[in-house]
Write a protein that holds these residues in place. Structure first.
Motif, PDB file in Angstrom:
ATOM      1  N   GLY B 210       0.816  -1.198   0.000  1.00 56.98           N
ATOM      2  CA  GLY B 210       0.000   0.000   0.000  1.00 56.98           C
ATOM      3  C   GLY B 210       0.851   1.250   0.000  1.00 56.98           C
ATOM      4  N   LEU B 211       0.665   2.091  -1.010  1.00 58.51           N
ATOM      5  CA  LEU B 211       1.318   3.400  -1.045  1.00 58.51           C
ATOM      6  C   LEU B 211       0.201   4.380  -0.723  1.00 58.51           C
ATOM      7  N   THR B 212       0.132   4.780   0.530  1.00 53.76           N
ATOM      8  CA  THR B 212      -1.076   5.471   0.982  1.00 53.76           C
ATOM      9  C   THR B 212      -0.870   6.202   2.305  1.00 53.76           C
ATOM     10  N   ALA B 213      -1.947   6.762   2.837  1.00 55.75           N
ATOM     11  CA  ALA B 213      -1.869   7.518   4.090  1.00 55.75           C
ATOM     12  C   ALA B 213      -1.697   6.568   5.276  1.00 55.75           C
ATOM     13  N   PRO B 214      -0.880   6.953   6.250  1.00 53.50           N
ATOM     14  CA  PRO B 214      -0.652   6.094   7.415  1.00 53.50           C
ATOM     15  C   PRO B 214      -1.945   5.866   8.197  1.00 53.50           C
ATOM     16  N   ASP B 215      -2.062   4.692   8.766  1.00 54.99           N
ATOM     17  CA  ASP B 215      -3.195   4.329   9.622  1.00 54.99           C
ATOM     18  C   ASP B 215      -4.540   4.293   8.894  1.00 54.99           C
ATOM     19  N   SER B 216      -4.510   4.396   7.586  1.00 54.90           N
ATOM     20  CA  SER B 216      -5.759   4.305   6.834  1.00 54.90           C
ATOM     21  C   SER B 216      -6.143   2.832   6.722  1.00 54.90           C
ATOM     22  N   PRO B 217      -7.409   2.532   6.404  1.00 49.16           N
ATOM     23  CA  PRO B 217      -7.830   1.135   6.251  1.00 49.16           C
ATOM     24  C   PRO B 217      -6.915   0.365   5.282  1.00 49.16           C
ATOM     25  N   LEU B 218      -6.522   1.006   4.192  1.00 42.74           N
ATOM     26  CA  LEU B 218      -5.638   0.334   3.241  1.00 42.74           C
ATOM     27  C   LEU B 218      -4.282   0.041   3.863  1.00 42.74           C
ATOM     28  N   ALA B 219      -3.774   1.008   4.625  1.00 47.87           N
ATOM     29  CA  ALA B 219      -2.469   0.824   5.273  1.00 47.87           C
ATOM     30  C   ALA B 219      -2.518  -0.351   6.246  1.00 47.87           C
ATOM     31  N   VAL B 220      -3.618  -0.444   6.970  1.00 44.02           N
ATOM     32  CA  VAL B 220      -3.755  -1.492   7.984  1.00 44.02           C
ATOM     33  C   VAL B 220      -3.760  -2.878   7.350  1.00 44.02           C
ATOM     34  N   ILE B 221      -4.432  -2.986   6.226  1.00 45.77           N
ATOM     35  CA  ILE B 221      -4.628  -4.282   5.586  1.00 45.77           C
ATOM     36  C   ILE B 221      -3.410  -4.764   4.793  1.00 45.77           C
ATOM     37  N   SER B 222      -2.518  -3.829   4.415  1.00 50.09           N
ATOM     38  CA  SER B 222      -1.417  -4.174   3.522  1.00 50.09           C
ATOM     39  C   SER B 222      -0.339  -5.024   4.201  1.00 50.09           C
ATOM     40  N   SER B 223       0.342  -5.840   3.398  1.00 53.22           N
ATOM     41  CA  SER B 223       1.485  -6.605   3.912  1.00 53.22           C
ATOM     42  C   SER B 223       2.612  -5.641   4.276  1.00 53.22           C
ATOM     43  N   VAL B 224       2.889  -4.715   3.392  1.00 51.60           N
ATOM     44  CA  VAL B 224       3.853  -3.650   3.676  1.00 51.60           C
ATOM     45  C   VAL B 224       3.227  -2.331   3.235  1.00 51.60           C
ATOM     46  N   THR B 225       3.350  -1.322   4.073  1.00 52.44           N
ATOM     47  CA  THR B 225       2.795  -0.016   3.722  1.00 52.44           C
ATOM     48  C   THR B 225       3.907   1.009   3.568  1.00 52.44           C
ATOM     49  N   LEU B 226       3.788   1.822   2.560  1.00 54.64           N
ATOM     50  CA  LEU B 226       4.663   2.985   2.442  1.00 54.64           C
ATOM     51  C   LEU B 226       3.812   4.187   2.818  1.00 54.64           C
ATOM     52  N   ASP B 227       4.047   4.699   3.996  1.00 53.92           N
ATOM     53  CA  ASP B 227       3.244   5.811   4.493  1.00 53.92           C
ATOM     54  C   ASP B 227       3.628   7.112   3.820  1.00 53.92           C
ATOM     55  N   VAL B 228       2.624   7.836   3.374  1.00 55.33           N
ATOM     56  CA  VAL B 228       2.866   9.165   2.819  1.00 55.33           C
ATOM     57  C   VAL B 228       1.939  10.135   3.524  1.00 55.33           C
ATOM     58  N   GLU B 229       2.548  10.945   4.362  1.00 56.62           N
ATOM     59  CA  GLU B 229       1.748  11.904   5.101  1.00 56.62           C
ATOM     60  C   GLU B 229       1.831  13.250   4.417  1.00 56.62           C
ATOM     61  N   VAL B 230       0.837  13.565   3.644  1.00 56.53           N
ATOM     62  CA  VAL B 230       0.791  14.861   2.975  1.00 56.53           C
ATOM     63  C   VAL B 230      -0.354  15.630   3.597  1.00 56.53           C
ATOM     64  N   PRO B 231      -0.071  16.870   3.987  1.00 54.19           N
ATOM     65  CA  PRO B 231      -1.082  17.654   4.684  1.00 54.19           C
ATOM     66  C   PRO B 231      -2.415  17.693   3.934  1.00 54.19           C
ATOM     67  N   GLU B 232      -3.477  17.741   4.673  1.00 52.97           N
ATOM     68  CA  GLU B 232      -4.812  17.836   4.089  1.00 52.97           C
ATOM     69  C   GLU B 232      -4.918  19.058   3.200  1.00 52.97           C
ATOM     70  N   ASN B 233      -5.765  18.961   2.240  1.00 46.36           N
ATOM     71  CA  ASN B 233      -5.983  20.057   1.317  1.00 46.36           C
ATOM     72  C   ASN B 233      -6.847  21.126   1.970  1.00 46.36           C
ATOM     73  N   THR B 234      -6.196  22.108   2.589  1.00 47.01           N
ATOM     74  CA  THR B 234      -6.974  23.127   3.273  1.00 47.01           C
ATOM     75  C   THR B 234      -7.493  24.163   2.290  1.00 47.01           C
ATOM     76  N   ASP B 235      -6.750  24.324   1.221  1.00 48.39           N
ATOM     77  CA  ASP B 235      -7.053  25.409   0.304  1.00 48.39           C
ATOM     78  C   ASP B 235      -7.849  24.915  -0.899  1.00 48.39           C
ATOM     79  N   GLU B 236      -8.861  25.654  -1.203  1.00 51.89           N
ATOM     80  CA  GLU B 236      -9.719  25.326  -2.334  1.00 51.89           C
ATOM     81  C   GLU B 236      -8.935  25.315  -3.645  1.00 51.89           C
ATOM     82  N   TYR B 237      -7.981  26.200  -3.753  1.00 50.98           N
ATOM     83  CA  TYR B 237      -7.303  26.377  -5.030  1.00 50.98           C
ATOM     84  C   TYR B 237      -6.031  25.552  -5.165  1.00 50.98           C
ATOM     85  N   MET B 238      -5.524  25.056  -4.025  1.00 54.13           N
ATOM     86  CA  MET B 238      -4.238  24.361  -4.074  1.00 54.13           C
ATOM     87  C   MET B 238      -4.433  22.922  -4.538  1.00 54.13           C
TER      88      MET B 238
END
Lengths: 285, 285
Positions: B210-238
DNA sequence: CATCTTTATGAAATTTTCTTACAAAAGAGG
DNA sequence: CCTCTTTTGTAAGAAAATTTCATAAAGATG
C-alpha cells in the motif's frame, strides 16, 4: 523572477570579479558549508588574501559585513545546495539513493519554478478558458501525465479527454477545428508520431499547445509552447523527472483556470468533491 | 527521524528552561528573524538578562556559541518558512500562484524525503524483486500514478500491468496467489472499492503493498505499507500534491530494483532505450 | 614611455562582539 | 540557619570584524 540563490549569484558574477575577490569566491564555492563556520581570518588565509578583501567581497554581494554574509550563505545552503544533483551510484543503498532521487526531483522543480515564463502560462490559461473542447495527448510516460490532466480538467465542466493511442489521436486531430485545444505532452518533443499529429491538428485550425523541451520540433510547431528544460539523463540509474515537472505545470494551469473562473465556480468544485465522499470509509477523529 | 527544526526544539524545551533562559527563548521565538541579525548584547538587553546568559542558552542547544547559534537559527528559519502553507488567494495572478504551487509541491517532497522509512522501502524492493507478477492498482488521480508505474516497471522484464477499472482489479485480485504482488496506490487509503480489492488479494495469499496515508484502512490491511503523510488540502485552489509524492516514491522503488539487479542488467535497459530512438527526430547539435 | 589617475590590496589600529573566569545571589536540603 | 548546589551577572580578556590609511598595481593620457 524569483530570488536567486546566493551561491548561484556568486558563480554567475565570477567573471566580473577582480583577482582577490575571485580567490575568495573560489574558496567559498569549493566548500560553502565550511565557509559559514569560518572566521574572516580563516577564510582570508584559505583564499590567500587579506581580511579586508574578504570583507569587501561580502559587501559586494549586498551583505552588511562578514557575519551577515555568512548568515545569507547559510540560508542559501539550506534552500539550494541541499538539493544539489547527486548521481546514484551502483553501490548506493536505500539510505543513499532515496534522498538523491528526491533531491534531484526537487532540484528540477525549483529550477523550472524560477525559469518558467509566466506570460506563456497566462497565454495557455487563456486558450484553455476559451476552449470548446480540450484533448490531452501523450505517449509512454507522458501518457500518464495526459491522463492525470484529464482527471484534473474534467472538473471544469467542459469536454476533456486524454488519449495515449496514436490512431485515436490522429483521428481526433483531423476532425478538430477552431475552438478545439490539443494539448501535447512530450519530454523530448521529438517523437515523430506526436509531431505529426500536432501538425495535423494545427493544419485543421485547432489550437496546439506543447508542454515540451524548448526548440524541439513539437515546440516549433505549437501555437503556444510551455518550455521545460530538464537536464538530460546523464545517470543510468536516475529516473526521468520531466514527468513530474509536467504534472506540476498542469497543476499550475488548472489553478489558473479555476482562478479565472472566479468564486462563482467554487460550489461546482465542491459538488464534485462531495460526490466522492460516499465512496470512502469515514475517518474517525 | 530527521533533525527537528531548531525553533520547534526551543519551543518544546520551554518548560524545562530556567528563568533567564526562558526569557531569552521568548525573545527569540517572538521574532526569530530579528534574533539572527542581533548581537549578543542587543539580544541580552531585549531579554533583560546578561550576555553570558544568552551565551549559555546557545550552548544548551548544542551550538558552539552565539554566532553558531544564529547560524543554526537562520537555517531553521529557511526550512521553516518553506513549510509554511502559502495558500493561493482568489486575487492571485500568474506570478503569485505559479511559485506557490511549485513551492507547495517541493515542500511536500522535502517533508516526505525526510520522513520516509528506508526500512520499508527496502522491504518493498524485496517484495518487488521476488515477485512473479506485479499489478499496480489505482483509481482516479492515483490511476495515472499506477499507469506511470507500469511504464516504469515494464522495463524489468517481468509481467507488470496497471488497472484503473474496479471490476478488472477485483477479478485479478481473486485469481492471484503466492508470488503475485498487488501494489495499491491511494491518496486517502479509504476508498471502499480499493480496500475491498486489497482484502481480496490478501485473502488469496498475494502480497499487498500500500502506497497510501498512514493508519488508513488500506495501510492497515497491507502486507507492507509505504506511508505518505501529505497535509490535508486546506485550500480550495491548491492542487493535490500526493500524486507527485507517490510518483517519486515509485521512482525510488524502481531505482532500488535496478540497483539490486546489478550491473548485468544495464544492457537490457539500454536496449529498451535504444528501441525508442527510431521513433524520434534526430537532434542536431 | 613617463606621468598622472584610478583601482585594488593589505598592514595596522580601532571597534565591536563574544567568551571566560569568577563571584554574588538565589534556591534546595538538611 | 547553615551548607551545598544551581543560577546569574560583573568584569576582564580574547577573538573577530571593520575602518583607516598607505602602498602597490593597473590603466589612461599626453
Amino acid at each position: 523572477m524569483h530570488s536567486q540563490n546566493l551561491i548561484n549569484i556568486i558563480a554567475d558574477e565570477l567573471p566580473e570579479l577582480n583577482k582577490s575577490e575571485s580567490k575568495v569566491a573560489h574558496v567559498i564555492l569549493a566548500d560553502p558549508d565550511r565557509a559559514t563556520s569560518s572566521s574572516i581570518a580563516a577564510l582570508a588565509k584559505a583564499a590567500g588574501v587579506s581580511e579586508p578583501s574578504v570583507n569587501r567581497f561580502c559587501k559586494r554581494f549586498n551583505a552588511a559585513g562578514f557575519p551577515d554574509f555568512k548568515l545569507k550563505l547559510a540560508k542559501a545552503l539550506v534552500s539550494g545546495v541541499r538539493f544539489v544533483n547527486r548521481n546514484v551510484d551502483p553501490g548506493d543503498d536505500v539510505t543513499s539513493y532515496t534522498p538523491k532521487i528526491f533531491d534531484s526531483t526537487i532540484n528540477n522543480l525549483a529550477m523550472v519554478r524560477d525559469r518558467i515564463s509566466h506570460t506563456r502560462v497566462n497565454q495557455v490559461v487563456d486558450k484553455l478558458i476559451q476552449a470548446k473542447r480540450i484533448y490531452f495527448f501523450g505517449l509512454g510516460a507522458s501518457g500518464s501525465v495526459a491522463r492525470d490532466a484529464e482527471n484534473k480538467f474534467f472538473r471544469f465542466n467542459l469536454p476533456v479527454s486524454f488519449h495515449d493511442d496514436v490512431l485515436m489521436q490522429r483521428m481526433l486531430a483531423s476532425t478538430g477545428g477552431t475552438g478545439d485545444v490539443f494539448f501535447f505532452i512530450s519530454h523530448t518533443g521529438r517523437t515523430k508520431e506526436v509531431v505529426e499529429v500536432a501538425a495535423l491538428a494545427k493544419a485543421n485550425g485547432s489550437t496546439v499547445i506543447g508542454l515540451t523541451a524548448p526548440d524541439s520540433p513539437l515546440a516549433v510547431i505549437s501555437s503556444v509552447t510551455l518550455d521545460v528544460e530538464v537536464p538530460e539523463n546523464t545517470d543510468e540509474y536516475m529516473p526521468m523527472t520531466s514527468r513530474i515537472v509536467h504534472l506540476v505545470i498542469l497543476d499550475v494551469l488548472a489553478t489558473g483556470v479555476t482562478l479565472r473562473r472566479g468564486p462563482d465556480f467554487l460550489p461546482h468544485l465542491e459538488k464534485i468533491k462531495d460526490s466522492l465522499k460516499s465512496t470512502r470509509y469515514i475517518k474517525e477523529t
